[in-house]
Design a protein around this motif. Structure first.
Motif, PDB file in Angstrom:
ATOM      1  N   HIS A  60       0.897  -1.339  -0.060  1.00  0.00           N
ATOM      2  CA  HIS A  60       0.084  -0.138  -0.035  1.00  0.00           C
ATOM      3  C   HIS A  60       0.811   1.500  -0.143  1.00  0.00           C
ATOM      4  O   HIS A  60       0.564   2.148  -0.753  1.00  0.00           O
ATOM      5  N   PRO A  61       1.810   1.298   0.914  1.00  0.00           N
ATOM      6  CA  PRO A  61       2.710   2.599   0.651  1.00  0.00           C
ATOM      7  C   PRO A  61       3.379   2.672  -0.531  1.00  0.00           C
ATOM      8  O   PRO A  61       3.540   3.682  -0.896  1.00  0.00           O
ATOM      9  N   SER A  62       3.934   1.661  -1.141  1.00  0.00           N
ATOM     10  CA  SER A  62       4.712   1.715  -2.266  1.00  0.00           C
ATOM     11  C   SER A  62       3.479   2.046  -3.365  1.00  0.00           C
ATOM     12  O   SER A  62       3.984   2.987  -4.242  1.00  0.00           O
ATOM     13  N   MET A  63       2.512   1.809  -3.327  1.00  0.00           N
ATOM     14  CA  MET A  63       1.261   2.335  -4.339  1.00  0.00           C
ATOM     15  C   MET A  63       1.101   3.623  -4.262  1.00  0.00           C
ATOM     16  O   MET A  63       0.855   4.513  -5.110  1.00  0.00           O
ATOM     17  N   LEU A  64       1.246   4.097  -2.841  1.00  0.00           N
ATOM     18  CA  LEU A  64       0.872   5.491  -2.799  1.00  0.00           C
ATOM     19  C   LEU A  64       1.930   6.523  -3.457  1.00  0.00           C
ATOM     20  O   LEU A  64       1.740   7.365  -4.291  1.00  0.00           O
ATOM     21  N   CYS A  65       3.245   5.998  -3.317  1.00  0.00           N
ATOM     22  CA  CYS A  65       4.468   6.594  -3.922  1.00  0.00           C
ATOM     23  C   CYS A  65       4.107   6.551  -5.608  1.00  0.00           C
ATOM     24  O   CYS A  65       4.519   7.441  -6.304  1.00  0.00           O
ATOM     25  N   LYS A  66       3.981   5.446  -5.821  1.00  0.00           N
ATOM     26  CA  LYS A  66       3.714   5.228  -7.355  1.00  0.00           C
ATOM     27  C   LYS A  66       2.633   5.931  -7.719  1.00  0.00           C
ATOM     28  O   LYS A  66       2.652   6.580  -9.153  1.00  0.00           O
ATOM     29  N   ALA A  67       1.597   6.202  -7.258  1.00  0.00           N
ATOM     30  CA  ALA A  67       0.462   7.049  -7.638  1.00  0.00           C
ATOM     31  C   ALA A  67       0.723   8.514  -7.765  1.00  0.00           C
ATOM     32  O   ALA A  67       0.550   9.091  -8.540  1.00  0.00           O
ATOM     33  N   ALA A  68       1.635   8.825  -6.741  1.00  0.00           N
ATOM     34  CA  ALA A  68       2.298  10.291  -6.710  1.00  0.00           C
ATOM     35  C   ALA A  68       3.050  10.549  -7.911  1.00  0.00           C
ATOM     36  O   ALA A  68       3.081  11.468  -8.420  1.00  0.00           O
ATOM     37  N   LEU A  69       3.976   9.744  -8.027  1.00  0.00           N
ATOM     38  CA  LEU A  69       4.911   9.652  -9.290  1.00  0.00           C
ATOM     39  C   LEU A  69       4.039   9.904 -10.675  1.00  0.00           C
ATOM     40  O   LEU A  69       4.340  10.633 -11.419  1.00  0.00           O
ATOM     41  N   THR A  70       3.085   8.952 -10.707  1.00  0.00           N
ATOM     42  CA  THR A  70       1.985   9.106 -11.815  1.00  0.00           C
ATOM     43  C   THR A  70       1.438  10.262 -12.070  1.00  0.00           C
ATOM     44  O   THR A  70       1.456  10.851 -13.106  1.00  0.00           O
ATOM     45  N   ALA A  71       1.053  11.065 -11.008  1.00  0.00           N
ATOM     46  CA  ALA A  71       0.409  12.346 -10.874  1.00  0.00           C
ATOM     47  C   ALA A  71       1.322  13.331 -11.169  1.00  0.00           C
ATOM     48  O   ALA A  71       0.891  14.507 -11.959  1.00  0.00           O
ATOM     49  N   ILE A  72       2.491  13.578 -10.784  1.00  0.00           N
ATOM     50  CA  ILE A  72       3.649  14.590 -11.034  1.00  0.00           C
ATOM     51  C   ILE A  72       3.891  14.457 -12.430  1.00  0.00           C
ATOM     52  O   ILE A  72       3.901  15.468 -12.970  1.00  0.00           O
ATOM     53  N   ASP A  73       4.078  13.257 -13.017  1.00  0.00           N
ATOM     54  CA  ASP A  73       4.507  12.808 -14.224  1.00  0.00           C
ATOM     55  C   ASP A  73       3.486  13.459 -15.257  1.00  0.00           C
ATOM     56  O   ASP A  73       3.687  14.261 -16.378  1.00  0.00           O
ATOM     57  N   ASN A  74       2.231  13.224 -14.954  1.00  0.00           N
ATOM     58  CA  ASN A  74       1.163  13.423 -15.646  1.00  0.00           C
ATOM     59  C   ASN A  74       1.029  14.973 -15.759  1.00  0.00           C
ATOM     60  O   ASN A  74       0.675  15.549 -16.864  1.00  0.00           O
TER      61      ASN A  74
END
Length: 137
Positions: free
Chosen positions: A27-41
């Motif tokens: 779950h914490p890893s997915m939160l980080c990956k979602a944040a990276l996705t949002a920043i990139d997008n």
């Protein structure tokens, strides 16, 4: 009624880069990956159409999947990945100073982690109890 879903499809494509579906993440890893996705997008969502050295707009010549027609698609400017350098410099600085930043994930206290994992059955038992959703006639 038609709703164009291209922006959502683009976001999901970027998400697949950081969190492939074939891999399980905590779950914490997915939160980080979602944040990276949002920043990139967000950094790359307003890219302008690319231009040639002489200043002309750039295009792709694309064929439909069934091969019945060709059409023109704008070629966008290259993606900006400078935000990754910013994150890397913060991580490098923390490493050099031997300081671990506080682990502050945006978790509500009522959210629970998955604690129970499935028990792996014997392959022969799984095969014998398998039922398909598809009806075979």
């Amino acid at each position: 009624n038609f709703t164009h879903t291209g922006l959502v499809e683009n976001l999901n494509s970027v998400k697949g880069k950081y969190a492939p579906k074939r891999t399980f993440f905590s779950h914490p890893s997915m939160l980080c990956k979602a944040a990276l996705t949002a920043i990139d997008n967000n950094v790359n969502s307003d890219r302008a159409q690319g231009r040639t050295g002489s200043g002309l707009l750039q295009f792709y010549l694309v064929c439909k999947r069934d091969g019945s027609k060709y059409f023109i698609k704008p070629k966008m400017e290259p993606k900006d990945s400078s935000w990754k350098d910013s994150i890397s410099s913060v991580v490098l600085q923390a490493f050099q100073e031997r300081k671990v930043p506080p682990n502050m994930l945006p978790l509500a206290p009522e959210l629970k982690y998955r604690t129970k994992t499935a028990v792996r059955p014997e392959k022969s038992d799984a095969i014998s109890s398998h039922q398909s959703r598809m009806k075979v006639t």
